[in-house]
Design an enzyme around this catalytic site. Structure first.
Site, mmCIF file in Angstrom:
data_model
loop_
_atom_site.group_PDB
_atom_site.id
_atom_site.type_symbol
_atom_site.label_atom_id
_atom_site.label_comp_id
_atom_site.label_asym_id
_atom_site.label_seq_id
_atom_site.Cartn_x
_atom_site.Cartn_y
_atom_site.Cartn_z
ATOM 1 N N PHE A 173 52.295 9.146 27.933
ATOM 2 C CA PHE A 173 53.402 10.037 27.531
ATOM 3 C C PHE A 173 54.441 9.308 26.677
ATOM 4 O O PHE A 173 55.650 9.420 26.897
ATOM 5 C CB PHE A 173 54.117 10.640 28.751
ATOM 6 C CG PHE A 173 53.354 11.694 29.504
ATOM 7 C CD1 PHE A 173 52.170 12.226 29.025
ATOM 8 C CD2 PHE A 173 53.847 12.174 30.718
ATOM 9 C CE1 PHE A 173 51.482 13.206 29.740
ATOM 10 C CE2 PHE A 173 53.173 13.156 31.435
ATOM 11 C CZ PHE A 173 51.985 13.667 30.944
ATOM 12 N N ASN A 187 47.394 9.084 33.048
ATOM 13 C CA ASN A 187 48.093 7.868 32.633
ATOM 14 C C ASN A 187 49.534 7.760 33.121
ATOM 15 O O ASN A 187 50.246 6.847 32.733
ATOM 16 C CB ASN A 187 48.043 7.749 31.106
ATOM 17 C CG ASN A 187 46.604 7.700 30.624
ATOM 18 O OD1 ASN A 187 45.795 6.966 31.175
ATOM 19 N ND2 ASN A 187 46.277 8.510 29.623
ATOM 20 N N SER A 191 47.493 14.493 33.265
ATOM 21 C CA SER A 191 47.315 13.224 32.579
ATOM 22 C C SER A 191 46.977 12.152 33.610
ATOM 23 O O SER A 191 47.657 12.038 34.630
ATOM 24 C CB SER A 191 48.583 12.817 31.836
ATOM 25 O OG SER A 191 48.456 11.457 31.441
ATOM 26 N N ASN A 236 42.122 6.902 26.060
ATOM 27 C CA ASN A 236 43.537 6.618 25.825
ATOM 28 C C ASN A 236 44.261 6.429 27.147
ATOM 29 O O ASN A 236 43.932 7.050 28.151
ATOM 30 C CB ASN A 236 44.183 7.725 24.978
ATOM 31 C CG ASN A 236 44.786 8.838 25.818
ATOM 32 O OD1 ASN A 236 45.910 8.712 26.303
ATOM 33 N ND2 ASN A 236 44.035 9.919 26.025
ATOM 34 N N ASN A 272 42.011 18.380 30.764
ATOM 35 C CA ASN A 272 42.521 17.126 30.207
ATOM 36 C C ASN A 272 41.373 16.096 30.146
ATOM 37 O O ASN A 272 40.216 16.426 30.406
ATOM 38 C CB ASN A 272 43.679 16.623 31.070
ATOM 39 C CG ASN A 272 44.733 15.912 30.242
ATOM 40 O OD1 ASN A 272 44.399 15.061 29.420
ATOM 41 N ND2 ASN A 272 45.997 16.239 30.448
HETATM 42 C C1 FMN Z 1 44.983 10.003 22.106
HETATM 43 C C2 FMN Z 1 45.080 11.183 23.015
HETATM 44 C C3 FMN Z 1 46.321 11.546 23.517
HETATM 45 C C4 FMN Z 1 46.414 12.658 24.365
HETATM 46 N N1 FMN Z 1 47.640 13.002 24.827
HETATM 47 C C5 FMN Z 1 47.764 14.120 25.589
HETATM 48 C C6 FMN Z 1 49.041 14.550 26.022
HETATM 49 O O1 FMN Z 1 50.067 13.943 25.716
HETATM 50 N N2 FMN Z 1 49.095 15.660 26.798
HETATM 51 C C7 FMN Z 1 47.982 16.380 27.157
HETATM 52 O O2 FMN Z 1 48.103 17.397 27.838
HETATM 53 N N3 FMN Z 1 46.762 15.998 26.724
HETATM 54 C C8 FMN Z 1 46.635 14.912 25.960
HETATM 55 N N4 FMN Z 1 45.400 14.528 25.522
HETATM 56 C C9 FMN Z 1 44.217 15.290 25.962
HETATM 57 C C10 FMN Z 1 43.783 16.348 24.954
HETATM 58 O O3 FMN Z 1 44.782 17.324 24.784
HETATM 59 C C11 FMN Z 1 42.477 17.038 25.427
HETATM 60 O O4 FMN Z 1 42.725 17.710 26.638
HETATM 61 C C12 FMN Z 1 41.338 16.044 25.616
HETATM 62 O O5 FMN Z 1 41.380 15.020 24.651
HETATM 63 C C13 FMN Z 1 39.961 16.720 25.554
HETATM 64 O O6 FMN Z 1 39.747 17.309 24.285
HETATM 65 P P1 FMN Z 1 38.900 16.568 23.109
HETATM 66 O O7 FMN Z 1 37.629 16.103 23.753
HETATM 67 O O8 FMN Z 1 38.686 17.640 22.069
HETATM 68 O O9 FMN Z 1 39.750 15.464 22.625
HETATM 69 C C14 FMN Z 1 45.261 13.417 24.686
HETATM 70 C C15 FMN Z 1 44.033 13.045 24.159
HETATM 71 C C16 FMN Z 1 43.922 11.961 23.329
HETATM 72 C C17 FMN Z 1 42.574 11.593 22.757
#
Ligand code: FMN
Length: 348
Positions: free
Chosen positions: A112, A172, A170, A108, A237
């Protein structure tokens, strides 16, 4: 039936599927039966909060705090809303979310996208608070005072939540990860602990870090976090690395990679941070969890709590119950009476 709906959603473009999931969750969650009570082995405490189980929803799913009650109702032990910035912002141009199905992963570069702190505060003020709700805060992309943004978001949102996560990881928002550097991080954490002391909102503060850190960067973060008086770290993250094993056609997209390919690296960083901070900070393990065994491995590596997101998008909410059942089985098999007893077991 919910999991069949999840399979149908998988046929839609990912961001459309996500928006539809939030809408239907909002509309129909009250009709769902309450999940069965959790195995008492899973009940735990972290940074002063009591939770029925250690499995949390990671930030990014409920960016605007629209459905925290409903997600708790699906059986999560806690949910983290956000990332929320002071002012609303649209995020990056679409497409910005990609399924890497063959790799059980997602990339992704949302950037934000969120409706801002006022909107989130309104939503959270209506929340029934039947469990632990965290708020993850960030800075606006065009802000001239990023530290001021975090302090603003903290002051506006802390009254409505149980803990605040500071997102400096992040990939991004250009330059955001620079806030993980020693001096910048010390200033940021100082500003937030001062804001907390001043407004009397004694909420635990957790710092969410990237998995893309070398040993010196981890040392710096550990030192700054320990010196600041915050309560914990969220590790980690998404990654900007691209493991050579990725097979999906979207593997070359820019952004943060999450899901199965992130598991090993994020668990390694978790272990490294645990070695540095011991039990002085609570650690939340996140990255690639899709089973009870994965959650258990994070806990043994030092996590008091864990979170997930990507596996939920692929497997649907039945996953939450399965992970809890499997985790309780792992604990029983290894003779742990409570989940807290297994925290850091691999480092002893
Ligand atoms: C689509 C998407 C949006 C995310 N947006 C945020 C965010 O706004 N803030 C944040 O701290 N982490 C964000 N993350 C990261 C997740 O909170 C997490 O740290 C990361 O995806 C690893 O966990 P997972 O492998 O279980 O997805 C996002 C992840 C995904 C897939």
């Amino acid at each position: 039936m919910i999991d069949a709906a999840a399979r149908l959603l998988a046929l839609l473009p990912p961001e459309t599927a996500h928006r539809l999931t939030i809408r239907t969750t909002k509309a129909f969650s009250r009709l769902l039966p309450a999940p069965p009570p959790d195995d008492p082995k899973l009940a735990t405490t972290a940074f002063g909060l009591s939770l029925p189980n250690p499995i949390g929803l990671a930030a990014g799913f409920d960016k605007d705090a629209e459905v925290p009650d409903a997600m708790l109702g699906l059986g999560f032990g806690f949910v983290e809303c956000g990332t929320i910035t002071p002012r609303p912002q649209p995020g990056n141009p679409r497409p910005r979310l990609f399924r890497l199905r063959e790799d059980r992963a997602v990339i992704n570069r949302m950037g934000f996208n969120n409706a801002g702190a006022e909107s989130a505060a309104r939503n959270l003020s209506r929340c029934r608070h039947r469990g632990v709700v965290g708020v993850n805060i960030g800075a606006n992309k065009d802000s001239a005072d990023r530290i001021g943004d975090y302090a603003h978001a903290f002051r506006r949102l802390a009254p409505f939540c149980d803990y605040v996560a500071i997102n400096v990881s992040s990939p991004n928002t250009p330059g955001l990860r620079g806030l993980q550097d020693r001096d910048a991080l010390s200033h940021l954490l100082e500003a937030l602990t001062a804001a907390r002391a001043k407004c009397g909102q004694i909420r635990p503060l957790l710092l969410k870090i990237a998995p893309d850190l070398d040993a010196a960067a981890m040392d710096d973060i550990a030192d700054a976090a320990l010196a600041s008086g915050i309560e914990g770290l969220i590790v980690a993250n998404t990654t900007i690395e691209r493991p050579a094993s990725l097979r999906s056609p979207h593997a070359g997209e820019a952004g943060g990679l999450s899901g199965a390919p992130l598991f090993a690296r994020s668990t390694e960083v978790l272990k490294e941070m645990r070695k540095r901070v011991g039990a002085r900070l609570a650690l939340v393990g996140v990255g690639g969890i899709s089973s009870g065994a994965d959650a258990y491995a994070k806990i043994r590596a030092g996590a008091s709590l864990v979170q997930l997101y990507t596996a939920l998008a692929y497997q649907g909410p039945g996953l939450i119950r399965r992970i809890k059942r499997e985790l309780a089985q792992h604990l029983a098999r290894d003779g742990f009476a409570r989940v807290a007893d297994a925290v850091g077991a691999d480092l002893l």
